[in-house]
Motif scaffolding. Sequence first.
Motif: not given
Lengths: 295, 797
Positions: B722, A273, B782, B724-725, B719-720, A195-196, B661, B656, A284
């Motif tokens: 934001t 992973y 991911p 951006l998701e 995690l919660i 998550r960001a 992701q 991806d 990359r």
Amino acid sequence: MQVPAPFEYERATSVDQAIGLLERLGSSARLVAGGHSLLPMMKLRLANFDYLIDINPLHTELGYIRFAGEGAGGEVRIGAMTRHRELLESDELAAAFPIFRDAERVIADPIVRNRGTLGGSLCQADPSEDLSAVCTTLDASCVIRGPGGAERVVTMEDFHVGPYETAVGDGEMLTEVRFPLRPGGGSAYEKVERRAGDWAVVSAGAAVWLAGDGTIADARVGLAAVGPNTTGIPEISAALRGREPAEDLYEQAGAIAARSCDPATDQRGSADYKRHLADELTRRTLRTAVARARS
Amino acid sequence: MTTVEEPRTSTFDDNDQKPVGFGRMLRKEDPRLLRGRGRFTDDVQLPGMLHLAILRSPFAHARVVSVDTSAAEAAPGVKAVVTGETLKGLGLAWMPTLSNDVQAVLATDKVRFQGQEVAFVVADDRYAARDALELIDVEYDVLDPVIDVRQALAPDAPLIRDDLEGKTDNHCFDWETGDADETEAVFARADVVVQQDIVYPRVHPAPMETCGAVADFDAVEGKLKLWSTTQAPHAHRTLYAIVAGLPEHKIQVIAPDIGGGFGNKVPIYPGYVCAIVGSIVTGKPVKWMEDRSENLISTGFARDYIMRGEIAATRDGKILGIRTNVLADHGAFNGTAAPVKYPAGFFGVFTGSYDIEAAYCKMTAVYTNKAPGGVAYACSFRITEAVYLVERIVDCLAAELDMDPAELRLKNFIQPDQFPYTTKTGWVYDSGDYEPTMRQAMDIAGYAELRREQEEKRARGELMGIGISFFTEAVGAGPRKNMDILGLGMADGCELRVHPTGKAVVRLSVKTQGQGHETTFAQIIAEEIGIPPADIEVVHGDTDQTPFGLGTYGSRSTPVSGAAAALVARKVRDKAQLIASAMLEVTVADLEWVKGSFQVKGDPGKAVTIQQIAMRAHGAGDLPEGVEGGLEAQICYNPSNLTYPHGAYICVVDIDPGTAQVKVRRFIAVDDCGTRINPMIIEGQVHGGLTDGVGMALMEMISFDEDGNCLGASLMDYLIPTALEVPDWETGYTVTPSPHHPIGAKGVGESATVGSPPAIVNAVVDALKPYGVRHADMPLTPSRVWDAMRGRATPPI
Ligand SMILES: Cc1cc2nc3c(=O)[nH]c(=O)nc-3n(C[C@H](O)[C@H](O)[C@H](O)COP(=O)(O)OP(=O)(O)OC[C@H]3O[C@@H](n4cnc5c(N)ncnc54)[C@H](O)[C@@H]3O)c2cc1C
């Protein structure tokens, strides 16, 4: 509200005064820079210190990005109190080392970036710290000042002694990080996060320096969150030097990265992973770094 | 944001000034909240107030051998240290849960989950209280914990609830619904049967404001005043009365502004009781506010169902039956918030939106050494789990039949003329018209075009997925004939008083935690009696100021309390009509109601406004025979049925292939919640719920290590999502009014949380089709997606 245990607090007035305090108070004292690693640990009472020496007043003295000399032999010097945000916003730095902006875009969030510092990031020595990977990739060296103004310069390999452990002694402080400027360079950074603003599942930085004939004069890869330390992988550098940049070469580098690292399974992902990401992200970032070096 | 809605230009106008209630209107509470003038529990400051901190167990399962508080008592600023033994003396060591179980307030015999309350300190400030906790010396005898829910009933599993008389295992309850034999018969003759194990992991509501209370016991008056973070102030008051033996009129529970609830603030937590005891013991007001970690590790979690789903169908895609077997983890104490006759909440609606021939569910619930709860986390009492199960298994069937998942759903919908529709598990869906909702979602999405794009991308090795979910919710608990919480019927009171100048105050038994009650309820009253919303004060959250009712959760406010508000307003309007007839000197039958005034039929010039009537009701001059002065009414509304909102959600994801992701590219949500009171508030509820869904589908999970340590004890670990998701939400709506609700409204608070996770998971699984993936469990981090791509999709628990 999470509350830390009681502690004494003093604002530093100069680097040497701060070092003097550290020397006197020993391991019961800690410097606080941005506080974004130290204070959460203290609030959770995972760490308790009797004294905090606030070095934020030293930002005027230690918050800078300076270019010393041009081209080969030149270097970029960044003060330990330089904040994430300043690293993110510097166009000059982004031109010399695009890896910085790549990384800063994905480190934490604006609130943390407004306060957190380069010095704090390196001294925290968390294996997931992105700036440690950046510094490793760029072959940086760290200037450590001790009592009486004595300075020593150590490489990133020597700086990180173990997880959460650095070469900085009790009465010492990191003051500056130096990055050699070499011609034909390009660099890049990639991070996979859940998550960001989350810490890396894995991240990778790559830097390449191309010779006049387009072959790779030198290359470095630095990984975060795949082992006890963020370290460069000399085997990759050796495999790439003198070769023509190409996909199969990146693949080879990725395979080396995957087998050279030692990730652990945790909530961020399985070891398998993470190993795969070390490979994928190495490829990359090398690809991007080469493209940037060429342009 | 794209919205199929009335044009934005007409947006808010001056709807708050108009006598007509429904429509977009800025929220009345926002000037206060946005300017930092909200008053939350932690803002309450009283003279002489002390602070309380709780010592919690570091172990998941251990015997408490001894608790030595002497050093803590001697610490500076400490006023009292209380242990389980102290409470035992007061008969308060245990308290009832909302599910007729008991829960320790402070541990006396054993600790049964990490984070359980063991002792508390009351001190001059929170620092002193927190520091003193370090000085309490507890000796534990550590026991083997039960963490793996699948092992909870193993013969050699350690016994958790030895406090319960005669208990010899960790069995909590069994529950079944539907007809096993009939379902077996249908499965036996079906062309196709698909089976899939599906886990809905433990998640946490994680409201921004943690739980807390300020207790102020006045020993002289014998009155307790309690400010607390509660979604159900009246229910809490009655429970305190029962537990503490205080009469209700001597207890005032005040829920001030609440920073998010999501079900987390429905249960009574030990901390509230500790605050009350702390105030009684010290004679001073006492504040307790838990910190973030305490909230995450000890308060009500949600979900934690391990489900085996089975679906039977004909080869051409007619669904015949659905069957499921569920293993439910209820933690150390059964603290589930649900009507008592529904131990599995409303999970019985797992037959979804489909007209099928048979259904059966068997559930076993067990105790484990984990935090208690099972709250209605934006789930309408376990409908989240039910909808996830059916919408996932329907997609599995579509894959098996090689049929488009939209087509399969359209083919099996309950048809409009079948409503009211009784499901095979006995739920009576009030109204619905599913196909237009589904078609609208497909139109907004450009469904056919998306499928074409997907085909092209697949040919290039790119991973794109399209996921659908269609849900029917059951909200507005509930009819008192079969729904109660600890014997308290789930009806709601409402009182409306119109002042002489035509301004009004309405008193509710429900309590907002962010849903916008102060606006929505003003609009309902405005719609019914023509007083502008700006002139209507909404009072709620204070038991001394409001009528009895069960509070806000399970999307029940609009279906239950909203109906009460409409009906109380109609009572006032009926009385206003009598007064108007006297004022205009005509019979009641000669009057017609034109928003805001009564007019003589056929003579619009002869009319009196509601304001004029209000003045007359309080003013000089005689009123008609038998009419009392004043203009007010009260009501207690008992719903005759639940309301059944529905919706069609479509999610588009890109994955991806190198890093696995997931990026949610688009999300289309078409909701039908019946009559729409304030579309802006509805959209806000939907946006929040969809964001919640992204969190659960992609990142949220409270997990434990094998020793029972909670691995989600901070928001760095749990995690919660934001901004951006999440994508720009694309919303639409259809309107199928509820036939039994006075204004036709259905609840919407939880629709999006219920409906979105399956759409996202279905999209991810669809994207992974080239890898032969048929199912992958949440949270789709991911790493877990990468495992699925390698054919190693394992359940998270
Ligand atoms: C929510 C959140 C998310 C984050 N996400 C990321 C992320 O994604 N990636 C990432 O890399 N980091 C992340 N961080 C960490 C962030 O970058 C911190 O700012 C950084 O790790 C520490 O820098 P600081 O200046 O805040 O150090 P502080 O917390 O002040 O100090 C850390 C340690 O370094 C010592 N120290 C500080 N300066 C010096 C010095 N000059 N000499 C010697 N010792 C010193 C301190 O004594 C302390 O032990 C996150 C932090 C938070 C709170």
